[in-house]
Design a protein around this motif. Structure first.
Motif, PDB file in Angstrom:
ATOM      1  N   LEU A  44      -8.120  12.491 -12.597  1.00 53.02           N
ATOM      2  CA  LEU A  44      -8.903  12.673 -11.378  1.00 53.02           C
ATOM      3  C   LEU A  44      -8.513  11.679 -10.288  1.00 53.02           C
ATOM      4  CD1 LEU A  44     -12.500  13.504 -12.663  1.00 53.02           C
ATOM      5  CD2 LEU A  44     -10.523  14.998 -12.310  1.00 53.02           C
ATOM      6  N   LYS A  45      -8.099  10.477 -10.681  1.00 55.54           N
ATOM      7  CA  LYS A  45      -7.676   9.490  -9.677  1.00 55.54           C
ATOM      8  C   LYS A  45      -6.464   9.993  -8.905  1.00 55.54           C
ATOM      9  CE  LYS A  45      -6.546   4.543  -9.352  1.00 55.54           C
ATOM     10  NZ  LYS A  45      -6.444   3.288 -10.165  1.00 55.54           N
ATOM     11  N   GLN A  46      -5.478  10.548  -9.629  1.00 55.54           N
ATOM     12  CA  GLN A  46      -4.273  11.062  -8.975  1.00 55.54           C
ATOM     13  C   GLN A  46      -4.606  12.266  -8.104  1.00 55.54           C
ATOM     14  OE1 GLN A  46      -4.655  10.007 -12.152  1.00 55.54           O
ATOM     15  NE2 GLN A  46      -2.667   9.870 -13.198  1.00 55.54           N
ATOM     16  N   CYS A  47      -5.508  13.136  -8.594  1.00 56.79           N
ATOM     17  CA  CYS A  47      -5.906  14.306  -7.809  1.00 56.79           C
ATOM     18  C   CYS A  47      -6.557  13.885  -6.489  1.00 56.79           C
ATOM     19  CB  CYS A  47      -6.871  15.172  -8.608  1.00 56.79           C
ATOM     20  SG  CYS A  47      -6.143  15.994 -10.045  1.00 56.79           S
ATOM     21  N   GLN A  48      -7.474  12.937  -6.573  1.00 58.60           N
ATOM     22  CA  GLN A  48      -8.169  12.466  -5.371  1.00 58.60           C
ATOM     23  C   GLN A  48      -7.192  11.842  -4.388  1.00 58.60           C
ATOM     24  OE1 GLN A  48     -11.619  12.458  -4.847  1.00 58.60           O
ATOM     25  NE2 GLN A  48     -11.597  11.281  -2.946  1.00 58.60           N
ATOM     26  N   LYS A  49      -6.294  11.000  -4.910  1.00 58.16           N
ATOM     27  CA  LYS A  49      -5.329  10.326  -4.039  1.00 58.16           C
ATOM     28  C   LYS A  49      -4.401  11.336  -3.372  1.00 58.16           C
ATOM     29  CE  LYS A  49      -1.833   6.676  -3.988  1.00 58.16           C
ATOM     30  NZ  LYS A  49      -1.099   5.658  -4.788  1.00 58.16           N
ATOM     31  N   GLY A  50      -3.953  12.339  -4.128  1.00 55.82           N
ATOM     32  CA  GLY A  50      -3.061  13.336  -3.560  1.00 55.82           C
ATOM     33  C   GLY A  50      -3.714  14.121  -2.437  1.00 55.82           C
ATOM     34  N   LEU A  51      -4.931  14.594  -2.682  1.00 55.22           N
ATOM     35  CA  LEU A  51      -5.607  15.400  -1.667  1.00 55.22           C
ATOM     36  C   LEU A  51      -5.932  14.584  -0.417  1.00 55.22           C
ATOM     37  CD1 LEU A  51      -7.984  17.575  -3.857  1.00 55.22           C
ATOM     38  CD2 LEU A  51      -5.946  18.304  -2.615  1.00 55.22           C
ATOM     39  N   SER A  52      -6.122  13.282  -0.578  1.00 55.39           N
ATOM     40  CA  SER A  52      -6.424  12.447   0.592  1.00 55.39           C
ATOM     41  C   SER A  52      -5.249  12.381   1.552  1.00 55.39           C
ATOM     42  CB  SER A  52      -6.815  11.032   0.148  1.00 55.39           C
ATOM     43  OG  SER A  52      -5.708  10.343  -0.393  1.00 55.39           O
ATOM     44  N   THR A  53      -4.048  12.716   1.066  1.00 57.54           N
ATOM     45  CA  THR A  53      -2.850  12.746   1.926  1.00 57.54           C
ATOM     46  C   THR A  53      -2.320  14.174   2.082  1.00 57.54           C
ATOM     47  OG1 THR A  53      -1.419  12.281   0.025  1.00 57.54           O
ATOM     48  CG2 THR A  53      -2.218  10.387   1.293  1.00 57.54           C
ATOM     49  N   ASN A  54      -3.208  15.155   1.810  1.00 54.07           N
ATOM     50  CA  ASN A  54      -2.866  16.575   1.928  1.00 54.07           C
ATOM     51  C   ASN A  54      -1.757  17.001   0.971  1.00 54.07           C
ATOM     52  OD1 ASN A  54      -3.540  19.059   3.092  1.00 54.07           O
ATOM     53  ND2 ASN A  54      -1.784  18.973   4.493  1.00 54.07           N
ATOM     54  N   ASP A  55      -1.679  16.310  -0.166  1.00 51.79           N
ATOM     55  CA  ASP A  55      -0.735  16.681  -1.230  1.00 51.79           C
ATOM     56  C   ASP A  55      -1.484  17.505  -2.266  1.00 51.79           C
ATOM     57  OD1 ASP A  55       1.030  16.920  -3.307  1.00 51.79           O
ATOM     58  OD2 ASP A  55       1.296  14.768  -3.639  1.00 51.79           O
ATOM     59  N   TRP A  56      -1.186  18.793  -2.318  1.00 54.93           N
ATOM     60  CA  TRP A  56      -1.903  19.709  -3.208  1.00 54.93           C
ATOM     61  C   TRP A  56      -1.137  19.970  -4.507  1.00 54.93           C
ATOM     62  CZ3 TRP A  56      -6.637  22.432  -2.328  1.00 54.93           C
ATOM     63  CH2 TRP A  56      -7.302  22.015  -1.166  1.00 54.93           C
ATOM     64  N   SER A  57      -0.169  19.134  -4.835  1.00 51.78           N
ATOM     65  CA  SER A  57       0.514  19.307  -6.120  1.00 51.78           C
ATOM     66  C   SER A  57      -0.455  19.020  -7.263  1.00 51.78           C
ATOM     67  CB  SER A  57       1.734  18.377  -6.205  1.00 51.78           C
ATOM     68  OG  SER A  57       1.355  17.030  -6.065  1.00 51.78           O
ATOM     69  N   ILE A  58      -0.183  19.593  -8.416  1.00 56.25           N
ATOM     70  CA  ILE A  58      -1.155  19.581  -9.521  1.00 56.25           C
ATOM     71  C   ILE A  58      -0.689  18.655 -10.642  1.00 56.25           C
ATOM     72  CG2 ILE A  58      -2.282  20.994 -11.277  1.00 56.25           C
ATOM     73  CD1 ILE A  58      -2.049  23.364  -9.364  1.00 56.25           C
ATOM     74  N   PRO A  59      -1.361  17.514 -10.817  1.00 58.33           N
ATOM     75  CA  PRO A  59      -1.068  16.677 -11.985  1.00 58.33           C
ATOM     76  C   PRO A  59      -1.518  17.400 -13.251  1.00 58.33           C
ATOM     77  CG  PRO A  59      -2.314  15.464 -10.316  1.00 58.33           C
ATOM     78  CD  PRO A  59      -2.371  16.908  -9.950  1.00 58.33           C
ATOM     79  N   LEU A  60      -0.703  17.369 -14.282  1.00 58.89           N
ATOM     80  CA  LEU A  60      -1.026  18.055 -15.527  1.00 58.89           C
ATOM     81  C   LEU A  60      -1.823  17.130 -16.425  1.00 58.89           C
ATOM     82  CD1 LEU A  60      -0.577  20.759 -16.937  1.00 58.89           C
ATOM     83  CD2 LEU A  60       1.430  19.759 -18.058  1.00 58.89           C
ATOM     84  N   GLY A  61      -3.088  17.450 -16.600  1.00 59.67           N
ATOM     85  CA  GLY A  61      -3.968  16.623 -17.411  1.00 59.67           C
ATOM     86  C   GLY A  61      -3.982  17.048 -18.866  1.00 59.67           C
ATOM     87  N   GLY A  62      -4.902  16.461 -19.614  1.00 60.73           N
ATOM     88  CA  GLY A  62      -5.068  16.797 -21.021  1.00 60.73           C
ATOM     89  C   GLY A  62      -6.521  17.087 -21.330  1.00 60.73           C
ATOM     90  N   ASP A  63      -6.772  17.554 -22.549  1.00 54.80           N
ATOM     91  CA  ASP A  63      -8.124  17.897 -22.984  1.00 54.80           C
ATOM     92  C   ASP A  63      -8.773  16.757 -23.760  1.00 54.80           C
ATOM     93  OD1 ASP A  63      -8.130  20.446 -21.939  1.00 54.80           O
ATOM     94  OD2 ASP A  63      -7.524  21.413 -23.818  1.00 54.80           O
ATOM     95  N   LEU A  64     -10.088  16.696 -23.678  1.00 57.25           N
ATOM     96  CA  LEU A  64     -10.897  15.935 -24.620  1.00 57.25           C
ATOM     97  C   LEU A  64     -11.269  16.819 -25.809  1.00 57.25           C
ATOM     98  CD1 LEU A  64     -12.603  13.449 -25.444  1.00 57.25           C
ATOM     99  CD2 LEU A  64     -14.372  14.229 -23.845  1.00 57.25           C
ATOM    100  N   TYR A  65     -11.307  18.094 -25.569  1.00 58.42           N
ATOM    101  CA  TYR A  65     -11.665  19.100 -26.578  1.00 58.42           C
ATOM    102  C   TYR A  65     -10.815  18.954 -27.840  1.00 58.42           C
ATOM    103  CZ  TYR A  65     -12.116  23.921 -28.436  1.00 58.42           C
ATOM    104  OH  TYR A  65     -12.316  25.025 -29.229  1.00 58.42           O
TER     105      TYR A  65
END
Length: 339
Positions: A128-149
């Protein structure tokens, strides 16, 4: 004749009206310390505390150091009620030697910290940190996360908060591994008790809920971190001293660990380590919060009231709930009611 009123000094922020009203109804006048922005009672010097507490019969405290010299300077003070559960900064022997009582607010913020623990797990693994930082600079690329499941989660320490985390994780169908000094009933709750090395080697997430004491100080150090999977995530919402933060920083920067979620830091008790904390905060795979796990409106209201109830019990000559008492230096009362 009217009974004299008691003076209660609160050196914590967010002391709510319900707890204040409770104290007022029980003959107490409440003074909430006027702390500077960003200041906590742990930042106050002993002379500052003595000035604040000179006329106090009871003290509702956060993270200030409770020492013999401080207590010896406050003869009027009868009870120190922590709005929280950790008490490594309270010299319990000094409390007893001074003839005073110290309490903690057991049961007030367990749920809040357990919620925060799971939130950090999800924030790290979903990047979520990378997602927030990316969108703050209009970068909509998708970091590939993992599951807790269905991951293996190691829980170190199974007190009230650890059990709350275990309960919450059942919905994620995780495999829980437990390292605890009190294993009774763990199997019935779905956990498997293991030694610490096994837990570190096999867990995808390791979350710390042990108390800070000489036996647990620095338990997650270079050696412990080397046992963990490169894909593992470390979560600490307990006490900063459980982890050697410089060792954790090294493991993260060398990519020997996938990430960390930290609500507490060694630098809280050792300011010389602030440069290490600053570097951890900047890492993209570390999600940090400023020791806020217990700080919800509901959690603080519960702990405020428990601390207030403990203070009133002592001021009225009664005993607080035994599970809240960490030191009681009052002389025992005999059958005739006299000390």
């Amino acid at each position: 004749m009217l009974k004299p009123r008691h003076n209660i000094v609160v050196t914590q922020r967010f002391f709510d009206s319900t707890a204040a009203d409770f104290l007022g109804r029980h003959g107490c006048d409440v003074v909430v310390a006027d702390l500077a922005p960003g200041q906590a009672d742990g930042d106050l010097s002993e002379p500052q505390l003595i000035e604040l507490l000179a006329d106090a019969d009871a003290w509702i405290v956060g993270h200030a150091n409770i020492t013999f010299s401080l207590l010896n300077s406050l003869p009027r003070l009868q009870v120190i009620a922590r709005r929280g559960v950790g008490y490594e900064r309270v010299d319990t022997a000094a409390v007893e030697a001074a003839g005073k009582v110290a309490t903690i607010a057991i049961g007030g913020n367990d749920a809040s910290v357990a919620d925060h623990t799971v939130a950090l797990m999800l924030a790290v693994c979903r990047q979520l940190k990378q997602c927030q930082k990316g969108l703050s600079t209009n970068d909509w690329s998708i970091p590939l996360g993992g599951d807790l499941y269905r991951k293996t989660v190691g829980i170190v320490g199974l007190g009230r908060i650890g059990r709350g985390v275990l309960q919450r994780l059942s919905g994620f169908e995780v495999k829980p591994l437990i390292h605890t000094t009190s294993p009774d009933g763990v199997h019935a709750e779905g956990g498997v008790v293991v030694d610490l090395e096994t837990l570190l080697r096999e867990s995808d997430f390791v979350t710390l809920h042990a108390p800070l004491n000489p036996a647990t100080q620095g338990m997650i150090d270079e050696r412990a971190l080397k046992l963990m999977k490169r894909s593992a995530v470390l979560i600490n919402t307990a006490r900063g001293g459980l982890v050697r933060d410089a060792d954790l920083l090294r493991a993260l920067t060398e990519k020997r660990l996938a990430g960390a979620g930290l609500d507490v830091f060694e630098s809280e008790s050792n300011p010389a380590l602030m440069p290490v904390t600053a570097q951890l905060i900047q890492l993209p795979n570390v999600v940090v919060t400023p020791h806020v796990g217990a700080s919800t409106v509901e959690g603080l209201n519960r702990t405020n009231l428990i601390a207030a109830q403990c203070a009133v019990a002592v001021l009225e000559g009664r005993s607080p709930p035994s599970h809240c008492v960490i030191a009681d230096g009052r002389r025992p009362v005999g059958q005739d009611g006299q000390p």
